[in-house]
Scaffold this active site. Structure first.
Site, PDB file in Angstrom:
ATOM      1  N   CYS A  65       0.840  -1.200   0.000  1.00  0.00           N
ATOM      2  CA  CYS A  65       0.000   0.000   0.000  1.00  0.00           C
ATOM      3  C   CYS A  65       0.879   1.256   0.000  1.00  0.00           C
ATOM      4  O   CYS A  65       1.895   1.309   0.699  1.00  0.00           O
ATOM      5  CB  CYS A  65      -0.902   0.005   1.229  1.00  0.00           C
ATOM      6  SG  CYS A  65      -2.026   1.418   1.301  1.00  0.00           S
ATOM      7  N   CYS A  69      -0.017   4.608   7.012  1.00  0.00           N
ATOM      8  CA  CYS A  69      -0.732   4.429   8.284  1.00  0.00           C
ATOM      9  C   CYS A  69       0.126   3.594   9.246  1.00  0.00           C
ATOM     10  O   CYS A  69       0.449   2.433   8.956  1.00  0.00           O
ATOM     11  CB  CYS A  69      -2.070   3.747   8.051  1.00  0.00           C
ATOM     12  SG  CYS A  69      -3.118   4.587   6.818  1.00  0.00           S
ATOM     13  N   CYS A  72      -0.641  -0.165  10.308  1.00  0.00           N
ATOM     14  CA  CYS A  72      -0.996  -1.154   9.294  1.00  0.00           C
ATOM     15  C   CYS A  72       0.207  -1.960   8.821  1.00  0.00           C
ATOM     16  O   CYS A  72       1.245  -1.402   8.446  1.00  0.00           O
ATOM     17  CB  CYS A  72      -1.661  -0.464   8.104  1.00  0.00           C
ATOM     18  SG  CYS A  72      -2.267  -1.639   6.856  1.00  0.00           S
ATOM     19  N   CYS A 109     -17.095  -9.017   3.711  1.00  0.00           N
ATOM     20  CA  CYS A 109     -16.413  -7.727   3.603  1.00  0.00           C
ATOM     21  C   CYS A 109     -15.244  -7.873   2.637  1.00  0.00           C
ATOM     22  O   CYS A 109     -14.306  -8.626   2.905  1.00  0.00           O
ATOM     23  CB  CYS A 109     -15.923  -7.272   4.971  1.00  0.00           C
ATOM     24  SG  CYS A 109     -17.239  -7.131   6.197  1.00  0.00           S
ATOM     25  N   CYS A 142     -20.116  -5.883   1.812  1.00  0.00           N
ATOM     26  CA  CYS A 142     -19.553  -4.591   2.194  1.00  0.00           C
ATOM     27  C   CYS A 142     -18.200  -4.442   1.505  1.00  0.00           C
ATOM     28  O   CYS A 142     -17.372  -5.360   1.548  1.00  0.00           O
ATOM     29  CB  CYS A 142     -19.382  -4.516   3.709  1.00  0.00           C
ATOM     30  SG  CYS A 142     -18.643  -2.968   4.307  1.00  0.00           S
ATOM     31  N   CYS A 202     -20.339   1.967   7.238  1.00  0.00           N
ATOM     32  CA  CYS A 202     -19.675   1.230   8.309  1.00  0.00           C
ATOM     33  C   CYS A 202     -18.389   1.978   8.622  1.00  0.00           C
ATOM     34  O   CYS A 202     -17.544   2.153   7.748  1.00  0.00           O
ATOM     35  CB  CYS A 202     -19.385  -0.193   7.830  1.00  0.00           C
ATOM     36  SG  CYS A 202     -18.344  -1.165   8.942  1.00  0.00           S
ATOM     37  N   ARG A 272     -19.353  -3.896  16.340  1.00  0.00           N
ATOM     38  CA  ARG A 272     -18.664  -5.111  15.919  1.00  0.00           C
ATOM     39  C   ARG A 272     -17.290  -5.200  16.571  1.00  0.00           C
ATOM     40  O   ARG A 272     -16.505  -4.259  16.503  1.00  0.00           O
ATOM     41  CB  ARG A 272     -18.509  -5.113  14.400  1.00  0.00           C
ATOM     42  CG  ARG A 272     -17.905  -6.393  13.822  1.00  0.00           C
ATOM     43  CD  ARG A 272     -17.741  -6.281  12.308  1.00  0.00           C
ATOM     44  NE  ARG A 272     -18.966  -5.800  11.705  1.00  0.00           N
ATOM     45  CZ  ARG A 272     -19.011  -5.080  10.589  1.00  0.00           C
ATOM     46  NH1 ARG A 272     -17.907  -4.743   9.958  1.00  0.00           N
ATOM     47  NH2 ARG A 272     -20.171  -4.678  10.108  1.00  0.00           N
TER      48      ARG A 272
END
Length: 386
Positions: A65, A69, A72, A109, A142, A202, A272
């Site tokens: 990526c 972040c 992550c 998801c 999702c 979400c 969740r």
């Protein structure tokens, strides 16, 4: 405890607690923990009974990526030894999803690493959604693809997506400390795009990144204002090879207080328990079911969860039941036209004080043995955990 009685009354009326009340929940002692869980449990049962919704993650594209972040394992510069692969084909993703659905999941998801999807990526995911729904007509799908450009949420909705996930993660005031390649406002904008397109929004948070109680309350109140249908609560998995590898700030008791605070602030929303529950809640996971009405089944994006069979046994042993495909997750006043849409189409311990960490629980030795890198399921030749 007057505080808890007040919060239960407010939760049953869908009334927002004050910031002081939310902070007070996080500051309760371990001696009062079961009282806190029992109080928040009354709110949870009022709106969701004893049902537990199961969700299943499919990592469509793993690693590499360009965003930075800090939490992550897939980030720019990550040295975490995770699986790395490019886009799964629609039939591969559908096959991966089938394992979770067979285990009782009612929502799939679809997640892909990256800043945000290109139009070609949206086409890929649209084909994947069709492949999954051709095999399982009633499944909720999702998408979680990063920051959305104009028109992309609408295209996903037209392709059959029911929801879109994009977490705020932490408070606006500290967001720049964990990510520099995009802003908190970018994330808010994507959640609003999902709402505007008619997708069920979400959006949640990550706890355990060194944030203060004020930061936690800030992000949860911001989520309440955005009004998502589901709020995933992640607990940081401190991957070796990431900037936050040494951040072991959570105890099971701290996690339960955070979940209780989220339930009081978002009483009628699907809360969740997401990544990190096995690492930080550990044997206290069954208590968390009294606070949250939704969990992920099996593995996560780059880490392994506990066995799907163990999840199902835990739910049954704790006196809960898996939510069926024909049951509507949200209360009637929120469910409106179906999968999470809003009614009327609107926007939707024993330690001393010196030793104790936030909320009164003493910090523990890092449990690095509990962080298991995913080596099975999507992107491998091994059977998934579901």
């Amino acid at each position: 405890m007057d505080l808890l009685n007040t919060l239960v009354d407010k939760g049953l009326r869908r009334e927002t607690p004050t910031r002081a009340e939310a902070l007070a929940v996080l500051a309760t002692s371990d001696d009062d923990l079961l009282d806190v869980v029992a109080a928040a449990g009354k709110v949870r049962r009022h709106w969701f009974g004893r049902r537990v919704k199961l969700n299943y993650l499919v990592n469509l594209k793993s690693g590499l990526c360009p965003e930075d972040c800090s939490y992550c394992s897939q980030r720019l510069g990550s040295k975490a030894d995770i699986l790395k692969y490019t886009w799964l084909k629609p039939d591969e993703a559908s096959e991966a999803a089938a394992a979770g659905l067979a285990g009782g999941a009612k929502r799939v998801c679809l997640v892909a690493s990256g800043r945000g999807p290109t139009d070609r990526d949206v086409d890929r995911v649209s084909d994947t959604i069709k492949a999954i729904k051709d095999r399982n007509e009633d499944v909720e799908v999702c998408a979680c693809l990063g920051l959305l450009s104009d028109g992309q949420a609408e295209r996903l909705r037209e392709a059959g997506a029911d929801a879109y996930n994009h977490n705020l993660n932490t408070s606006e005031s500290t967001y720049g400390d964990i990510t520099s390649t995009h802003t908190y406002a970018d994330r808010v904008d994507t959640v609003r795009k999902a709402h505007a397109a008619g997708l069920s929004a979400c959006s949640g948070l990550i706890a355990g990144m060194g944030e203060s109680d004020d930061d936690l309350v800030d992000v949860v109140f911001s989520l309440r204002e955005l009004d998502p249908d589901s709020v995933p609560v992640n607990f940081l998995i401190p991957f070796e090879g990431t900037p936050l590898a040494k951040e072991w700030n959570l105890t099971p008791q701290r996690c339960l207080r955070i979940l209780a605070m989220v339930r009081f602030v978002c009483p009628d929303v699907e809360v969740r328990i997401a990544g990190g529950r096995e690492v930080h809640l550990r044997t206290m996971q069954p208590l968390a079911l009294h606070l949250a009405n939704s969990i992920f089944l099996g593995d996560y994006l780059t880490s392994e969860g506990q066995a799907g069979k163990a999840d199902l046994e835990m739910i049954a042993d704790a006196g809960f039941e898996v939510e069926g495909a024909g049951q509507v997750t949200l209360p009637e006043h929120r469910a409106g036209g179906g999968c999470g849409s809003h009614e009327g189409g609107g926007v939707c311990g024993s330690a001393t004080a010196a030793e104790a960490g936030p909320g009164g629980s003493a910090a523990e030795e890092p449990r690095t043995d509990l962080v298991a890198v995913r080596r099975r399921g999507a992107g491998t030749d091994l059977a998934p955990n579901a």
